[in-house]
Design a protein around this motif. Structure first.
Motif, PDB file in Angstrom:
ATOM      1  N   GLN A 226       0.813  -1.205   0.000  1.00 60.28           N
ATOM      2  CA  GLN A 226       0.000   0.000   0.000  1.00 60.28           C
ATOM      3  C   GLN A 226       0.857   1.271   0.000  1.00 60.28           C
ATOM      4  OE1 GLN A 226      -3.317  -0.161   2.829  1.00 60.28           O
ATOM      5  NE2 GLN A 226      -3.225  -2.387   2.763  1.00 60.28           N
ATOM      6  N   PHE A 227       1.962   1.253   0.735  1.00 59.27           N
ATOM      7  CA  PHE A 227       2.882   2.385   0.684  1.00 59.27           C
ATOM      8  C   PHE A 227       3.502   2.501  -0.716  1.00 59.27           C
ATOM      9  CE2 PHE A 227       2.366   2.586   5.151  1.00 59.27           C
ATOM     10  CZ  PHE A 227       2.902   3.779   5.602  1.00 59.27           C
ATOM     11  N   GLN A 228       3.784   1.355  -1.322  1.00 59.70           N
ATOM     12  CA  GLN A 228       4.335   1.359  -2.680  1.00 59.70           C
ATOM     13  C   GLN A 228       3.371   2.014  -3.670  1.00 59.70           C
ATOM     14  OE1 GLN A 228       7.101   0.988  -4.113  1.00 59.70           O
ATOM     15  NE2 GLN A 228       8.013  -1.038  -3.946  1.00 59.70           N
ATOM     16  N   GLU A 229       2.084   1.771  -3.495  1.00 65.79           N
ATOM     17  CA  GLU A 229       1.099   2.343  -4.409  1.00 65.79           C
ATOM     18  C   GLU A 229       1.151   3.872  -4.399  1.00 65.79           C
ATOM     19  OE1 GLU A 229      -2.730   0.807  -3.538  1.00 65.79           O
ATOM     20  OE2 GLU A 229      -2.211  -1.270  -4.017  1.00 65.79           O
ATOM     21  N   TYR A 230       1.447   4.445  -3.240  1.00 67.17           N
ATOM     22  CA  TYR A 230       1.513   5.899  -3.144  1.00 67.17           C
ATOM     23  C   TYR A 230       2.813   6.467  -3.710  1.00 67.17           C
ATOM     24  CZ  TYR A 230      -2.724   6.562  -0.380  1.00 67.17           C
ATOM     25  OH  TYR A 230      -4.031   6.629   0.029  1.00 67.17           O
ATOM     26  N   CYS A 231       3.883   5.645  -3.706  1.00 64.63           N
ATOM     27  CA  CYS A 231       5.210   6.175  -4.034  1.00 64.63           C
ATOM     28  C   CYS A 231       5.770   5.722  -5.374  1.00 64.63           C
ATOM     29  CB  CYS A 231       6.202   5.781  -2.935  1.00 64.63           C
ATOM     30  SG  CYS A 231       5.825   6.474  -1.312  1.00 64.63           S
ATOM     31  N   TYR A 232       5.428   4.527  -5.831  1.00 62.39           N
ATOM     32  CA  TYR A 232       6.094   3.946  -6.994  1.00 62.39           C
ATOM     33  C   TYR A 232       5.925   4.833  -8.231  1.00 62.39           C
ATOM     34  CZ  TYR A 232       7.458   0.595 -10.579  1.00 62.39           C
ATOM     35  OH  TYR A 232       8.076  -0.028 -11.641  1.00 62.39           O
ATOM     36  N   GLN A 233       7.040   5.245  -8.804  1.00 68.15           N
ATOM     37  CA  GLN A 233       7.115   6.086  -9.997  1.00 68.15           C
ATOM     38  C   GLN A 233       6.443   7.456  -9.794  1.00 68.15           C
ATOM     39  OE1 GLN A 233       5.614   3.702 -13.278  1.00 68.15           O
ATOM     40  NE2 GLN A 233       7.609   2.715 -13.556  1.00 68.15           N
ATOM     41  N   LYS A 234       6.270   7.858  -8.525  1.00 68.16           N
ATOM     42  CA  LYS A 234       5.626   9.143  -8.239  1.00 68.16           C
ATOM     43  C   LYS A 234       6.530  10.078  -7.451  1.00 68.16           C
ATOM     44  CE  LYS A 234       1.158   6.785  -7.995  1.00 68.16           C
ATOM     45  NZ  LYS A 234       0.055   6.357  -7.100  1.00 68.16           N
ATOM     46  N   THR A 235       7.600   9.569  -6.875  1.00 66.75           N
ATOM     47  CA  THR A 235       8.493  10.403  -6.067  1.00 66.75           C
ATOM     48  C   THR A 235       9.708  10.826  -6.887  1.00 66.75           C
ATOM     49  OG1 THR A 235       9.830   8.569  -5.223  1.00 66.75           O
ATOM     50  CG2 THR A 235       7.824   9.123  -4.008  1.00 66.75           C
ATOM     51  N   ARG A 236      10.212  12.021  -6.600  1.00 71.25           N
ATOM     52  CA  ARG A 236      11.443  12.478  -7.251  1.00 71.25           C
ATOM     53  C   ARG A 236      12.658  11.788  -6.646  1.00 71.25           C
ATOM     54  NH1 ARG A 236      12.854  16.991  -5.848  1.00 71.25           N
ATOM     55  NH2 ARG A 236      11.497  17.193  -4.045  1.00 71.25           N
ATOM     56  N   ASP A 237      12.572  11.467  -5.379  1.00 75.48           N
ATOM     57  CA  ASP A 237      13.720  10.982  -4.618  1.00 75.48           C
ATOM     58  C   ASP A 237      13.591   9.490  -4.337  1.00 75.48           C
ATOM     59  OD1 ASP A 237      16.084  11.078  -3.224  1.00 75.48           O
ATOM     60  OD2 ASP A 237      15.398  12.490  -1.706  1.00 75.48           O
ATOM     61  N   ASN A 238      14.698   8.894  -3.865  1.00 73.25           N
ATOM     62  CA  ASN A 238      14.624   7.541  -3.306  1.00 73.25           C
ATOM     63  C   ASN A 238      13.673   7.571  -2.113  1.00 73.25           C
ATOM     64  OD1 ASN A 238      18.182   7.776  -3.406  1.00 73.25           O
ATOM     65  ND2 ASN A 238      16.919   7.024  -5.086  1.00 73.25           N
ATOM     66  N   TYR A 239      13.023   6.456  -1.834  1.00 74.03           N
ATOM     67  CA  TYR A 239      12.143   6.414  -0.666  1.00 74.03           C
ATOM     68  C   TYR A 239      12.347   5.106   0.096  1.00 74.03           C
ATOM     69  CZ  TYR A 239       9.083   3.815  -3.943  1.00 74.03           C
ATOM     70  OH  TYR A 239       8.576   2.929  -4.861  1.00 74.03           O
ATOM     71  N   SER A 240      12.530   5.252   1.407  1.00 69.44           N
ATOM     72  CA  SER A 240      12.834   4.102   2.257  1.00 69.44           C
ATOM     73  C   SER A 240      12.131   4.244   3.592  1.00 69.44           C
ATOM     74  CB  SER A 240      14.345   3.986   2.489  1.00 69.44           C
ATOM     75  OG  SER A 240      15.028   3.813   1.269  1.00 69.44           O
ATOM     76  N   MET A 241      11.871   3.120   4.241  1.00 63.84           N
ATOM     77  CA  MET A 241      11.219   3.181   5.549  1.00 63.84           C
ATOM     78  C   MET A 241      11.406   1.880   6.305  1.00 63.84           C
ATOM     79  SD  MET A 241       7.139   2.456   5.004  1.00 63.84           S
ATOM     80  CE  MET A 241       6.571   0.764   4.636  1.00 63.84           C
ATOM     81  N   TYR A 242      11.262   1.970   7.617  1.00 67.18           N
ATOM     82  CA  TYR A 242      10.887   0.859   8.473  1.00 67.18           C
ATOM     83  C   TYR A 242       9.616   1.273   9.183  1.00 67.18           C
ATOM     84  CZ  TYR A 242      14.174  -2.936   8.163  1.00 67.18           C
ATOM     85  OH  TYR A 242      14.859  -4.030   7.714  1.00 67.18           O
ATOM     86  N   LEU A 243       8.565   0.482   9.024  1.00 66.36           N
ATOM     87  CA  LEU A 243       7.300   0.683   9.717  1.00 66.36           C
ATOM     88  C   LEU A 243       7.081  -0.525  10.614  1.00 66.36           C
ATOM     89  CD1 LEU A 243       4.616   2.337  10.004  1.00 66.36           C
ATOM     90  CD2 LEU A 243       3.668   0.816   8.255  1.00 66.36           C
ATOM     91  N   ILE A 244       6.982  -0.276  11.928  1.00 66.63           N
ATOM     92  CA  ILE A 244       6.937  -1.364  12.894  1.00 66.63           C
ATOM     93  C   ILE A 244       5.667  -1.247  13.725  1.00 66.63           C
ATOM     94  CG2 ILE A 244       8.166  -2.480  14.798  1.00 66.63           C
ATOM     95  CD1 ILE A 244      10.654  -0.758  13.702  1.00 66.63           C
ATOM     96  N   LYS A 245       4.815  -2.253  13.634  1.00 69.75           N
ATOM     97  CA  LYS A 245       3.637  -2.313  14.488  1.00 69.75           C
ATOM     98  C   LYS A 245       4.061  -2.928  15.820  1.00 69.75           C
ATOM     99  CE  LYS A 245      -1.241  -3.643  14.544  1.00 69.75           C
ATOM    100  NZ  LYS A 245      -2.333  -4.343  13.800  1.00 69.75           N
ATOM    101  N   LEU A 246       3.738  -2.248  16.912  1.00 71.94           N
ATOM    102  CA  LEU A 246       4.272  -2.616  18.219  1.00 71.94           C
ATOM    103  C   LEU A 246       3.220  -3.245  19.117  1.00 71.94           C
ATOM    104  CD1 LEU A 246       6.192   0.720  18.830  1.00 71.94           C
ATOM    105  CD2 LEU A 246       7.266  -1.493  18.355  1.00 71.94           C
ATOM    106  N   ILE A 247       3.704  -4.054  20.034  1.00 71.23           N
ATOM    107  CA  ILE A 247       2.899  -4.526  21.156  1.00 71.23           C
ATOM    108  C   ILE A 247       3.731  -4.303  22.409  1.00 71.23           C
ATOM    109  CG2 ILE A 247       3.722  -6.913  20.892  1.00 71.23           C
ATOM    110  CD1 ILE A 247       0.978  -7.831  21.930  1.00 71.23           C
ATOM    111  N   ASN A 248       3.091  -3.852  23.473  1.00 71.16           N
ATOM    112  CA  ASN A 248       3.797  -3.581  24.730  1.00 71.16           C
ATOM    113  C   ASN A 248       3.519  -4.725  25.697  1.00 71.16           C
ATOM    114  OD1 ASN A 248       5.054  -2.507  26.945  1.00 71.16           O
ATOM    115  ND2 ASN A 248       4.194  -0.476  26.708  1.00 71.16           N
TER     116      ASN A 248
END
Length: 299
Positions: A226-248
């Protein structure tokens, strides 16, 4: 105890000729037992940005592995010593490669401690803690436009399209004086919070409004796609992330690794043992009473 429940990552080229972003663990290698996460963006326009970001990720990880014997050691002094360790490896690379003396990178770093998340950053790569679609923590960019916003010269909305929005005021670089790495510690962590580390390329298309949409859907599915759908071939720059769903887990023990199974907590084990003991005692008492009454009626 904040631990990953799910981990999503991206490290993509975008509309650039080469990828100057690096992440740690490398894409596809993160396990739910990992505590250290980094996203770095090699500074465009400076030589060997892709090298700087990769060296920063690799050698910060090495430094943590070799020196963090207790999480109580994790503070500004530890991070500054880690910076010196990384820059030493920058210097070694520069000595062997002509024209690399200007290389530099942004830094975002998060370490999951027993009762908090320690974060550190330098430049305009960003760290968020997101709860129910709302941003409850956000790192402050070390950038020209953010300084202008803080001074009241421009609005946050104007900063998004400002011609100098990519000019940063700090980076991890070999040249002195060294930029300061800013740190913070997040203590309020709840089940299903999301921790996001990302380069500014991702933020070209993934705005706070988009984050809320993506992270509050009833069936989020594969968030990487889903993040790829927003960014793929649409950003000028490289795009990278870590998205972490947490449990305490509130300091309850866990089994870490690829299986990522959560053990029964000690408190639950004690409660289970108590119930078993009460059941056995009840059976014994019933047997004693039954024997007594049988003996009484047989007299």
């Amino acid at each position: 105890m904040p631990v990953p429940l799910k981990i999503y990552s991206l490290n993509e080229l975008g509309n650039r000729k080469n990828n100057e972003d690096s992440i740690h663990p490398p894409a596809g290698e993160a396990l739910l037992g990992n505590s250290l996460f980094l996203v770095c963006d090699g500074v465009g326009g400076n030589s060997k940005g892709e090298v700087a970001s990769e060296l920063a990720c690799r050698h910060f990880n090495t430094y943590f592995n070799q020196n963090l014997s207790s999480e109580d050691l994790l503070n500004d002094d530890f991070i500054n010593a880690g910076r010196e360790w990384v820059i030493k490896h920058f210097d070694e690379y520069i000595a062997q490669h002509e024209g690399a003396e200007d290389m530099s990178t942004t830094l975002t770093l998060a370490y999951l401690k027993k009762k908090s998340i320690f974060v550190a950053w330098c430049g305009d790569s960003r760290i968020y803690l997101i709860r129910d679609g709302e941003i409850v923590f956000q790192s402050q960019d070390h950038s020209l436009v953010n300084e202008l916003v803080k001074r009241g010269n421009i609005t946050p909305e104007e900063a998004l399209t400002h011609p100098h929005r990519n000019v940063i005021t700090r980076s991890l670089q070999a040249k002195r004086p060294y930029s300061e790495i800013q740190t913070d510690e997040i203590f309020d962590i709840r089940d299903n919070d999301y921790l996001l580390l990302c380069s500014d390329g991702l933020l070209e298309k993934v705005t706070p409004t988009v984050l809320k949409v993506l992270l509050t859907q009833s069936d989020t599915g594969d968030l990487t796609e889903q993040f790829q759908e927003y960014c793929y071939q649409k950003t000028r720059d490289n795009y990278s992330m870590y998205l972490i769903k947490l449990i305490n887990l509130n300091n309850e023990p866990i089994i870490i690794g690829e299986t990522n199974k959560i053990t029964i907590s000690k408190s639950k084990l004690k409660l289970k043992s108590l119930w078993i003991g009460l059941i056995i005692l009840s059976i014994v008492l019933i047997g004693v009473l039954a024997a007594y009454f049988l003996g009484f009626f047989n007299k």
